[in-house]
Design an enzyme around this catalytic site. Structure first.
Site, short mmCIF file in Angstrom:
data_model
loop_
_atom_site.label_atom_id
_atom_site.label_comp_id
_atom_site.label_asym_id
_atom_site.label_seq_id
_atom_site.Cartn_x
_atom_site.Cartn_y
_atom_site.Cartn_z
N SER A 63 -44.53 -9.40 -47.07
CA SER A 63 -44.84 -9.23 -48.50
C SER A 63 -46.43 -8.64 -47.94
O SER A 63 -46.86 -8.14 -46.94
CB SER A 63 -44.92 -10.79 -49.13
OG SER A 63 -44.80 -11.70 -48.62
N1 SAH Z 1 -43.42 -15.06 -46.09
C1 SAH Z 1 -43.06 -14.13 -45.54
C2 SAH Z 1 -42.43 -13.06 -46.39
C3 SAH Z 1 -40.65 -12.80 -46.57
S1 SAH Z 1 -39.57 -12.11 -47.53
C4 SAH Z 1 -44.01 -13.30 -44.75
O1 SAH Z 1 -45.05 -13.39 -44.51
O2 SAH Z 1 -43.27 -12.07 -43.71
C5 SAH Z 1 -39.21 -13.37 -48.14
C6 SAH Z 1 -38.39 -14.08 -47.22
O3 SAH Z 1 -37.77 -15.45 -47.72
C7 SAH Z 1 -36.48 -14.02 -45.94
O4 SAH Z 1 -37.28 -13.91 -44.87
C8 SAH Z 1 -35.55 -14.74 -47.05
O5 SAH Z 1 -34.35 -14.98 -46.03
C9 SAH Z 1 -36.35 -15.78 -47.39
N2 SAH Z 1 -35.44 -16.62 -48.05
C10 SAH Z 1 -35.01 -16.16 -48.90
N3 SAH Z 1 -33.78 -17.78 -50.17
C11 SAH Z 1 -34.55 -18.34 -48.57
C12 SAH Z 1 -34.51 -19.92 -49.22
N4 SAH Z 1 -33.31 -20.21 -49.91
N5 SAH Z 1 -34.92 -20.58 -48.06
C13 SAH Z 1 -35.04 -20.26 -47.37
N6 SAH Z 1 -35.78 -18.98 -46.95
C14 SAH Z 1 -35.89 -18.38 -47.38
#
Ligand code: SAH
Length: 213
Positions: A63
């Site tokens: 993000s």
């Molecule tokens: N917090 C992260 C942002 C990652 S983007 C950071 O600091 O880098 C969002 C993430 O949510 C992705 O890795 C995606 O695979 C995950 N995601 C999406 N749906 C999900 C679910 N049902 N359960 C767990 N993770 C999920």
């Protein structure tokens, strides 16, 4: 182990976050102290301190710093808070929460990301973050209830299972909406069935997807 590479860039980023409304000094300090360039591909290290989202493995993104900062500020993190994060991704947001003294549980549905972050976080000293592989829609019933929940993928609705795993008085921060551009919302749990909802502007996120990969 961090040598504060890119120190000037980190300070510039923090100034920018301050201008955009991040006033919590501890959160700003996290952006000075946590080496964000370790969370993205080495070849693009300079990009780590720009206020932009960046691609990581498995077609996901780390993000944008402002998004991490505002979600963290909305969570009002207190030392010792038990916080569940949905969407570990790069692990950066989880580290910011741990840096602020929270007890962090973070779930990721992409095995590839879960495996790499499980190795990486301890290597930079964040071995206290509890990483879980699974479907975030189910939350983490074994460790519930939580003081706070942060969702870092775009949800179409307020996920009811997660709401149930929140303590009364607890806070959930999530991007919610039906298109690509989502509303950042803060849900405060007033009773088992009631909540208060506040909105804090528009953001882009990868989708919250059911099931594991
Ligand atoms: N917090 C992260 C942002 C990652 S983007 C950071 O600091 O880098 C969002 C993430 O949510 C992705 O890795 C995606 O695979 C995950 N995601 C999406 N749906 C999900 C679910 N049902 N359960 C767990 N993770 C999920």
């Amino acid at each position: 182990m961090d040598t504060y590479r890119h120190k000037g860039l980190r300070q510039k980023l923090v100034q920018e976050l301050g201008k955009k409304g991040i006033s919590d000094q501890n959160i700003l300090q996290a952006f000075i102290d946590i080496p964000r360039h370790y969370f993205i591909d080495k070849a693009f290290a300079d990009w780590a301190y720009k206020d932009v989202a960046f691609p990581i493995d498995a077609d996901q993104t780390i993000s944008q710093p402002y998004t991490v900062a505002i979600q963290t500020q909305l969570l009002d993190v207190k030392k010792g808070d038990k916080i569940l994060e949905i969407g570990t991704g790069s692990g950066f947001q989880a580290c910011v929460l741990a840096y602020l003294g929270a007890k962090v549980y973070s779930i990721e549905r992409q095995k590839k990301l879960f495996d790499s972050v499980s190795e990486f976080l301890p290597s930079i000293g964040f071995n206290q973050v509890r990483l879980l592989y699974g479907d975030g829609y189910l939350g983490a019933p074994r460790f519930a209830p939580f003081d706070k929940i942060i969702v870092t993928a775009g949800a179409t609705e307020i996920p009811q299972v997660l709401f149930q795993q929140l303590k009364i008085g607890g806070i959930m921060v999530l991007p919610q909406g039906k298109s690509e551009v989502l509303d950042m919302i803060r849900v405060t749990k007033i009773s088992e069935t009631e909540h208060q909802k506040e909105e804090f502007g528009k953001f882009r996120f990868v989708p919250f997807v059911k099931g594991v990969q």
